[in-house]
Design a protein around this motif. Structure first.
Motif, PDB file in Angstrom:
ATOM      1  N   GLY A  64       0.828  -1.209   0.000  1.00  0.00           N
ATOM      2  CA  GLY A  64       0.000   0.000   0.000  1.00  0.00           C
ATOM      3  C   GLY A  64       0.856   1.249   0.000  1.00  0.00           C
ATOM      4  N   TYR A  65       0.269   2.332  -0.476  1.00  0.00           N
ATOM      5  CA  TYR A  65       1.008   3.590  -0.437  1.00  0.00           C
ATOM      6  C   TYR A  65       0.026   4.758  -0.498  1.00  0.00           C
ATOM      7  CZ  TYR A  65       0.309   4.217  -5.498  1.00  0.00           C
ATOM      8  OH  TYR A  65      -0.245   4.393  -6.737  1.00  0.00           O
ATOM      9  N   SER A  91      -3.452   3.660  -2.677  1.00  0.00           N
ATOM     10  CA  SER A  91      -3.448   2.341  -3.329  1.00  0.00           C
ATOM     11  C   SER A  91      -3.180   1.262  -2.282  1.00  0.00           C
ATOM     12  CB  SER A  91      -2.380   2.270  -4.423  1.00  0.00           C
ATOM     13  OG  SER A  91      -2.320   0.962  -4.975  1.00  0.00           O
ATOM     14  N   VAL A  92      -3.984   0.198  -2.335  1.00  0.00           N
ATOM     15  CA  VAL A  92      -3.785  -0.989  -1.499  1.00  0.00           C
ATOM     16  C   VAL A  92      -3.926  -2.207  -2.405  1.00  0.00           C
ATOM     17  CG1 VAL A  92      -4.578  -2.337   0.461  1.00  0.00           C
ATOM     18  CG2 VAL A  92      -4.709   0.155   0.544  1.00  0.00           C
ATOM     19  N   PHE A 286      -9.424   5.918  -9.199  1.00  0.00           N
ATOM     20  CA  PHE A 286      -9.438   4.670  -9.943  1.00  0.00           C
ATOM     21  C   PHE A 286      -9.399   4.916 -11.452  1.00  0.00           C
ATOM     22  CE2 PHE A 286     -11.824   1.187 -11.997  1.00  0.00           C
ATOM     23  CZ  PHE A 286     -10.965   0.150 -11.689  1.00  0.00           C
ATOM     24  N   SER A 287     -10.083   5.956 -11.885  1.00  0.00           N
ATOM     25  CA  SER A 287     -10.158   6.228 -13.324  1.00  0.00           C
ATOM     26  C   SER A 287      -9.518   7.575 -13.635  1.00  0.00           C
ATOM     27  CB  SER A 287     -11.621   6.221 -13.797  1.00  0.00           C
ATOM     28  OG  SER A 287     -12.368   7.219 -13.104  1.00  0.00           O
ATOM     29  N   TRP A 293     -12.914   5.763  -5.386  1.00  0.00           N
ATOM     30  CA  TRP A 293     -12.265   4.475  -5.138  1.00  0.00           C
ATOM     31  C   TRP A 293     -12.727   3.463  -6.182  1.00  0.00           C
ATOM     32  CZ3 TRP A 293      -8.416   3.290  -1.860  1.00  0.00           C
ATOM     33  CH2 TRP A 293      -8.140   4.180  -0.813  1.00  0.00           C
ATOM     34  N   GLY A 294     -11.827   2.575  -6.548  1.00  0.00           N
ATOM     35  CA  GLY A 294     -12.163   1.499  -7.464  1.00  0.00           C
ATOM     36  C   GLY A 294     -11.207   0.330  -7.270  1.00  0.00           C
ATOM     37  N   SER A 295     -11.537  -0.801  -7.828  1.00  0.00           N
ATOM     38  CA  SER A 295     -10.680  -1.985  -7.645  1.00  0.00           C
ATOM     39  C   SER A 295     -10.660  -2.822  -8.907  1.00  0.00           C
ATOM     40  CB  SER A 295     -11.183  -2.828  -6.472  1.00  0.00           C
ATOM     41  OG  SER A 295     -12.510  -3.258  -6.689  1.00  0.00           O
TER      42      SER A 295
END
Length: 423
Positions: A64-65, A91-92, A286-287, A293-295
């Motif tokens: 993660g960061y 980010s994870v 994310f985009s 947030w997105g994954s």
């Protein structure tokens, strides 16, 4: 064993521990410091085996960061500014990797650690044997020393009694002053011998306690007999038994197995390995252009193919072949050395048994001679010098007999150690 441990664990420095041979061996095998060190090495080797097994399991890592951008690039689209990112970025990710196929290299590495653990276990077993027979040898040595202390004290009392008789004869004018001086010198010399023998017994007990892993300030008393065992041995059978049982030979065979596994690894090192993986990542933004947030989930499969290693693999392969040859030569030399060791112990035991017979007969003759000379001296038929010489010969005959007993028990322990016998 539990009873012995509870008993010895509760002793204090002022207690006297009474040891038979069986109890001494049992305690020593449990508390000898060298055995404890080898036991630790064996446990470490078992841990390495478990570590080698771990390569079969997938690796899972969490990453993660957070990143902060002070200046976010912007470009215009139809006259409208569009940022190329966000000031705050998160980010994870969770990654999983697994080796699918490696041509048996992982298995070979695991087998090497397993064989190394077997070597450590056998080495520990051999150390048990060595300590067992060292304790047996020192135990009988202590019994002999105690007998020797008794013998020298008895001889001293005998000489002191003779000195008193010579003094009476001197005062009666029957012998010259020189004979009295000779008797006094003989007594003084033997007193020194008694002191040295007692000191030797004390120091040997200290060494015995160190061997068993016992505190030096604990007093010990040993009890046992010096009965000579009458086993019948066949030299050829002993040699065959040693070549089968000796742990050093088994360990060289294990080193051969390790070298063969190392050769196989070196042979396969340039072959490709297939690795699969999966990564789940959740991030913000994310985009492109967004701030939500997105994954996503990514699956991968690939290979690792070492093309050039600077001839390192070739040298490793050649080295493994040389190690195999070296182990084969070492095994042949060790088998010869074990054969010689068994023969030496066998012949030493035979010589010691013959020595017991000869010295026992010599003791009987020396005792008869002393009885005769003692009677003749009381009757004034022999000189003081003849008496002292006969008394010294009797004491020396008994010392030689005790030495023969010690040699016999030491040779028996050496023979059992040479053939790797578990007693």
């Amino acid at each position: 064993m539990v009873i012995l441990f509870i008993f010895l664990a509760g002793i204090s420095a002022t207690d006297t521990v009474h040891l038979t041979l069986e109890k001494a061996v049992e305690y020593g095998l449990k508390h000898n410091p060298e055995i404890e060190q080898f036991a630790i090495n064996y446990k470490k080797s078992e841990i390495k085996v478990q570590d080698a097994i771990s390569v079969y399991y997938p690796s899972l890592s969490l990453n993660g960061y957070f990143a902060y951008l002070s200046d976010v690039p912007v470009f215009e689209f139809d006259g409208m500014p569009v940022p190329m990112g966000q000031h705050r970025n998160y980010s994870v990710s969770l990654s999983l990797q697994q080796v699918i196929f490696a041509w048996g290299k992982l298995y070979d590495m695991y087998k090497i650690t397993e064989i190394q653990s077997e070597i450590a276990e056998l080495t520990l077993k051999r150390k048990h044997q060595e300590v067992r027979y060292a304790i047996i040898d020192m135990f009988y040595g202590l019994l002999i020393l105690e007998k020797l202390v008794e013998l020298t004290n008895e001889s001293l009392i005998q000489l002191q009694r003779h000195e008193q008789a010579v003094e009476k004869r001197y005062r009666a004018g029957l012998v010259p002053h020189f004979e009295l001086l000779r008797s006094q010198v003989q007594v003084a010399n033997l007193k020194q011998g008694v002191i040295e023998t007692e000191n030797g017994l004390t120091l040997t007990k200290e060494g015995f306690k160190m061997l068993m892993g016992m505190e030096l300030d604990v007093e010990i008393e040993i009890s046992g007999d010096l009965t000579v065992f009458e086993e019948v041995y066949a030299l050829d059978e002993l040699i065959d038994e040693a070549l089968v049982n000796r742990i050093e030979i088994k360990n060289i065979e294990n080193f051969e197995r390790i070298a063969e596994r190392a050769r196989l690894i070196a042979k396969k090192i340039l072959l490709p390995s297939i690795v699969a993986g999966a990564t789940y990542e959740r991030k913000r933004p994310f985009s492109f252009g967004g701030d939500q947030w997105g994954s996503n989930l990514t699956f991968t499969i690939g290979f690792q193919f070492p093309i050039v290693s600077g001839f390192k693999t070739r040298y490793q392969y050649e080295e493994a072949l040389l190690v195999l040859k070296e182990a084969e030569l070492a095994k042949n030399n060790l088998e010869k050395a074990v054969t010689v060791e068994v023969k030496q112990a066998f012949f030493s035991l035979q010589a010691a048994r013959e020595g017991i017979v000869a010295t026992r007969e010599n003791v009987n003759q020396a005792e008869k001679a002393f009885e005769i000379i003692e009677t003749r001296y009381r009757n004034g038929l022999v000189t003081n010098l003849e008496y002292l010489d006969t008394q010294l010969a009797q004491m020396q005959a008994k010392i030689n007999y005790l030495s023969a007993l010690k040699n016999c028990h030491s040779a028996r322990a050496a023979l059992y150690k040479a053939i790797g016998k578990e007693e």
